[in-house]
Design a protein around this motif. Structure first.
Motif, mmCIF file in Angstrom:
data_model
loop_
_atom_site.group_PDB
_atom_site.id
_atom_site.type_symbol
_atom_site.label_atom_id
_atom_site.label_comp_id
_atom_site.label_asym_id
_atom_site.label_seq_id
_atom_site.Cartn_x
_atom_site.Cartn_y
_atom_site.Cartn_z
ATOM 1 N N PHE A 6 0.819 -1.214 0.000
ATOM 2 C CA PHE A 6 0.000 0.000 0.000
ATOM 3 C C PHE A 6 0.853 1.264 0.000
ATOM 4 N N TYR A 7 2.098 1.167 0.479
ATOM 5 C CA TYR A 7 3.025 2.292 0.376
ATOM 6 C C TYR A 7 3.340 2.557 -1.099
ATOM 7 N N CYS A 8 3.576 1.488 -1.863
ATOM 8 C CA CYS A 8 3.841 1.637 -3.309
ATOM 9 C C CYS A 8 2.636 2.261 -4.014
ATOM 10 N N ILE A 9 1.434 1.774 -3.669
ATOM 11 C CA ILE A 9 0.210 2.322 -4.263
ATOM 12 C C ILE A 9 0.045 3.792 -3.885
ATOM 13 N N LEU A 10 0.364 4.118 -2.630
ATOM 14 C CA LEU A 10 0.285 5.511 -2.172
ATOM 15 C C LEU A 10 1.229 6.409 -2.975
ATOM 16 N N LYS A 11 2.472 5.956 -3.185
ATOM 17 C CA LYS A 11 3.444 6.758 -3.917
ATOM 18 C C LYS A 11 3.009 6.984 -5.361
ATOM 19 N N VAL A 12 2.387 5.956 -5.964
ATOM 20 C CA VAL A 12 1.892 6.078 -7.347
ATOM 21 C C VAL A 12 0.845 7.181 -7.438
ATOM 22 N N PHE A 13 -0.164 7.110 -6.566
ATOM 23 C CA PHE A 13 -1.276 8.053 -6.663
ATOM 24 C C PHE A 13 -0.933 9.429 -6.079
ATOM 25 N N GLN A 14 0.073 9.487 -5.201
ATOM 26 C CA GLN A 14 0.539 10.794 -4.727
ATOM 27 C C GLN A 14 1.201 11.570 -5.868
ATOM 28 N N SER A 15 1.982 10.854 -6.685
ATOM 29 C CA SER A 15 2.638 11.529 -7.815
ATOM 30 C C SER A 15 1.608 11.999 -8.838
ATOM 31 N N ILE A 16 0.544 11.200 -9.030
ATOM 32 C CA ILE A 16 -0.533 11.611 -9.947
ATOM 33 C C ILE A 16 -1.259 12.826 -9.374
ATOM 34 N N GLN A 17 -1.503 12.791 -8.056
ATOM 35 C CA GLN A 17 -2.188 13.907 -7.394
ATOM 36 C C GLN A 17 -1.376 15.200 -7.492
#
Length: 201
Positions: free
Chosen positions: A116-127
């Motif tokens: 979920f940290y990896c998923i968070l980093k993905v969507f944080q960069s998109i955000q």
């Protein structure tokens, strides 16, 4: 005509990115919550392990007493009775099974938090306004795939080493490994298209 089509493409791309950024905020919040839950469960099992190492003899006595406990002994009994398995054949608590079970739970908590940290980093960069199709984001999906592939391999090998372990247990991590690997390939292809588009513009 070409200019009009390019303008429409740019507008539709901008709308898609705006919507993706809006959804990314919700996904980031959910990912943070799940990371917190996994970390809390990992800390809980680590505290159980620490309590077992420090107070092993006292915990065994409390577990063997069973009913009629009050106060702290009752709390200890409730915490440990479902975690420490009982070896019926030997007529005693199975400490190796307890150690293996606790280590597995701590590992699952750590892996869950990392995914979920990896998923968070993905969507944080998109955000933050970045394109979803970059080598860095593709790398996060590949890491998730590698983690699940390693779990599948460990469970597959454990089914031959440990008696009672099932090969079927390795199927679910293998499915997730394939899913994240396919996702990484899709994002890798998207990254190539994004690079070509940027070079054309």
């Amino acid at each position: 005509m070409v200019t009009m089509r390019t303008s429409l493409d740019v507008n539709s791309k901008a709308r898609a990115l705006t919507r993706l950024r809006a959804e990314s905020k919700t996904i980031c919040q959910a990912a943070k919550l799940l990371i917190g839950m996994y970390l809390c469960s990992g800390l809980f099992y680590l505290s159980i392990l620490a309590a077992w190492i420090v107070f092993q003899d006292s915990v065994i006595r409390i577990l063997e007493q069973g009913d009629g406990l009050k106060g702290w002994p009752l709390l200890v009994y409730v915490l440990f009775q479902y975690i420490v398995p009982y070896d019926c054949a030997a007529g005693r608590l199975s400490l190796p099974a307890f150690a293996f079970s606790l280590a597995a739970r701590i590992m699952v908590s750590g892996i869950g938090a990392y995914i979920f940290y990896c998923i968070l980093k993905v969507f944080q960069s998109i955000q933050n306004g970045e394109s979803p199709f970059t080598a860095r984001i593709t790398g996060y999906w590949k890491r998730c795939s590698s983690v699940f592939a390693a779990i599948a391999m460990i469970l597959f090998l454990a089914s031959f080493v440990l008696r009672g372990a099932s090969v079927v247990l390795s199927i679910f991590p293998l499915i997730f490994a394939c899913f994240f690997y396919a996702l990484s390939l899709i994002f890798e292809y998207g990254t190539c298209l994004q690079t070509e588009s940027d070079e054309t513009l």
